[in-house]
Design a protein around this motif. Structure first.
Motif, mmCIF file in Angstrom:
data_model
loop_
_atom_site.group_PDB
_atom_site.id
_atom_site.type_symbol
_atom_site.label_atom_id
_atom_site.label_comp_id
_atom_site.label_asym_id
_atom_site.label_seq_id
_atom_site.Cartn_x
_atom_site.Cartn_y
_atom_site.Cartn_z
ATOM 1 N N THR A 91 0.813 -1.216 0.000
ATOM 2 C CA THR A 91 0.000 0.000 0.000
ATOM 3 C C THR A 91 0.846 1.265 0.000
ATOM 4 O OG1 THR A 91 -0.177 -0.031 2.405
ATOM 5 C CG2 THR A 91 -1.885 -1.162 1.180
ATOM 6 N N GLN A 92 2.134 1.134 0.323
ATOM 7 C CA GLN A 92 3.066 2.242 0.265
ATOM 8 C C GLN A 92 4.271 1.791 -0.557
ATOM 9 O OE1 GLN A 92 2.302 5.152 1.603
ATOM 10 N NE2 GLN A 92 0.487 4.462 2.723
ATOM 11 N N ARG A 93 5.127 2.713 -0.931
ATOM 12 C CA ARG A 93 6.322 2.333 -1.686
ATOM 13 C C ARG A 93 7.298 1.531 -0.830
ATOM 14 N NH1 ARG A 93 6.840 4.095 -6.744
ATOM 15 N NH2 ARG A 93 5.442 5.756 -7.449
ATOM 16 N N ARG A 94 7.169 1.618 0.464
ATOM 17 C CA ARG A 94 7.961 0.757 1.344
ATOM 18 C C ARG A 94 7.131 -0.498 1.609
ATOM 19 N NH1 ARG A 94 9.735 0.637 7.520
ATOM 20 N NH2 ARG A 94 11.876 -0.098 7.242
ATOM 21 N N HIS A 149 -2.892 -1.437 -2.560
ATOM 22 C CA HIS A 149 -3.653 -0.189 -2.666
ATOM 23 C C HIS A 149 -4.212 -0.053 -4.072
ATOM 24 C CE1 HIS A 149 -3.976 4.076 -3.693
ATOM 25 N NE2 HIS A 149 -2.946 3.926 -4.497
ATOM 26 N N ARG A 164 -1.805 5.730 -6.096
ATOM 27 C CA ARG A 164 -0.673 6.233 -5.327
ATOM 28 C C ARG A 164 0.652 5.947 -6.025
ATOM 29 N NH1 ARG A 164 -1.612 4.185 0.255
ATOM 30 N NH2 ARG A 164 -3.488 5.441 -0.017
ATOM 31 N N TYR A 216 -3.064 7.174 6.030
ATOM 32 C CA TYR A 216 -2.411 7.954 4.975
ATOM 33 C C TYR A 216 -3.347 8.100 3.787
ATOM 34 C CZ TYR A 216 1.613 9.670 2.307
ATOM 35 O OH TYR A 216 2.484 10.455 1.592
ATOM 36 N N SER A 252 -4.926 11.614 -5.491
ATOM 37 C CA SER A 252 -4.009 10.729 -6.212
ATOM 38 C C SER A 252 -4.684 10.084 -7.412
ATOM 39 C CB SER A 252 -3.478 9.642 -5.276
ATOM 40 O OG SER A 252 -4.539 8.863 -4.762
ATOM 41 N N ARG A 266 -2.105 11.946 4.557
ATOM 42 C CA ARG A 266 -1.207 12.588 3.598
ATOM 43 C C ARG A 266 -1.575 14.059 3.435
ATOM 44 N NH1 ARG A 266 -0.433 10.821 -2.790
ATOM 45 N NH2 ARG A 266 1.215 12.303 -3.290
#
Length: 382
Positions: A91-94, A149, A164, A216, A252, A266
């Motif tokens: 869901t995040q780039r990490r 995501h 995103r 976020y 986004s 965010r």
């Protein structure tokens, strides 16, 4: 009519098996009689499921329990297993990944921090993290669950749009299964969390509820008749992209004024950084001590409350579940939402809609992804 997860005898069997396994995990050692009382399932149904679980090596019998007048009951507990599941939260780039046993217990975890900008790089990142996690196990990995995501066609495992990441049409299931030679299940991140509540959490035994995630980003999932509603184009429940402000900030997804764009963390962080040099974690920690940060969270809660009220008027669910860091770090937001619904919902019955917070932490996304495999496993082992 919107598409749903299939609900038939196999679905019910999966549900009952997951329910019994959860109760054994939470209350072990526990007797068959106690399981029957807790679930309202018949004793023969309990015995059949327990016998299957014993044969599959998921449950053990142990010493006899305390008698209440008759024979001393045989107690049940989870069995140790050398089978493992990997879950990855994308869901995040990490990316965050976990290894669990087949009972959903966290055993190890890892992260992937390298940036990805194309479909191929995204798939490569997941493969890299999977290989790292698989190296931490001492037995057989039976599957990979991926929580993503965006808009997902879960059956085919295709990520239709991940706003995103600005990525489209990722054949994630097909590519991962080909590269890893492993069973893969892909689902939208918020729907994954809702399924976790349906099988293991606050929604057990509840036929209808709406799950609101706020952190976020913001998302939602609708369960009706015990079935997860997907929708004709796989976007049912996308409360985060409900337009709240006609000329609001760009989201986004490319539209203006979406709930996520005005009330997601965010968006809050962008405003906070005009005043203070804070990270996301620092902003969350400041909610209870910094009036400026508190004010922004309160305003975000107002928008989430409006959207929640709209969903009550649109779908009229029996229960609203609120999950995510926005509710964890700003609990007064929950109170405000409950009060808004209690005061302004259309009817007296609607004003009494059951609204409650569900537990959430940073591991839940990846653990929910792992549960996509274990939920299916419990229904398919013969």
């Amino acid at each position: 009519m919107g598409k749903t997860t299939p609900r038939n005898s196999k679905w019910m069997r999966t549900y009952n098996r997951s329910l019994i396994l959860r109760l054994i995990r939470l209350h072990q050692p526990v007797s068959r009689v106690e399981l029957a009382k807790a679930t309202n399932l018949t004793k023969p149904t309990i015995s059949n499921i327990v016998n299957e679980l014993k044969e599959e090596g998921l449950v053990n019998e142990r010493e006899l329990g305390v008698s209440s007048g008759g024979r001393r009951p045989i107690m049940l507990e989870l069995a140790a297993s050398d089978r493992f599941v990997i879950g990855i939260d994308a869901t995040q780039r990490r990316l965050h990944g976990v290894v669990t046993n087949i009972h959903g217990e966290l055993l190890d975890e890892a992260w992937h921090d390298e940036r990805f900008d194309t479909n191929e790089e995204f798939i490569d990142a997941i493969v890299t993290l999977y290989i790292q996690l698989a190296g931490k196990t001492s037995g057989d990995v039976i599957g990979l669950g991926v929580s993503v995501h965006g808009m997902v066609e879960a059956g085919a495992g295709i990520v239709l749009f991940a706003p995103r990441f600005h990525l489209h049409d990722i054949p994630l299931k097909r590519e991962l299964e080909a590269r890893l030679k492993q069973h893969v299940f892909v689902e939208n991140d918020v729907r994954t969390l809702a399924l976790g509540e349906l099988y293991f959490g606050e929604a057990i035994g509840i036929d209808e509820f709406f799950y609101v995630y706020a952190g976020y980003g913001i998302g939602g999932a609708y369960v009706h008749g015990g079935e997860l509603i997907d929708g004709e184009h796989h976007i049912a429940g996308e409360i985060g992209h409900m337009r709240i402000m006609l000329d609001g900030p760009i989201c986004s997804c490319g539209n203006r004024g979406c709930l996520e764009a005005v009330a997601g963390e965010r968006a809050i962080l962008n405003e906070v950084r005009e005043l203070y040099d804070l990270t996301l974690d620092g902003m969350r920690d400041a909610v209870g001590t910094n009036p400026d940060v508190q004010k922004l969270y309160d305003r975000a809660g107002e928008y989430v409350g409006i959207a929640t009220l709209n969903m009550i008027h649109l779908l009229n669910p029996s229960r609203i579940l609120l999950g995510g860091p926005l509710f964890n770090y700003a609990p007064q937001v929950v109170t405000n939402i409950q009060e808004r619904v209690a005061q302004t919902a259309l009817t007296m019955d609607a004003r009494q809609t059951d609204i409650r917070v569900v537990p959430w932490n940073a591991n839940h996304g990846a653990l929910g992804a792992a549960a996509l495999i274990t939920n299916q496993l419990f229904g398919e082992i013969q």
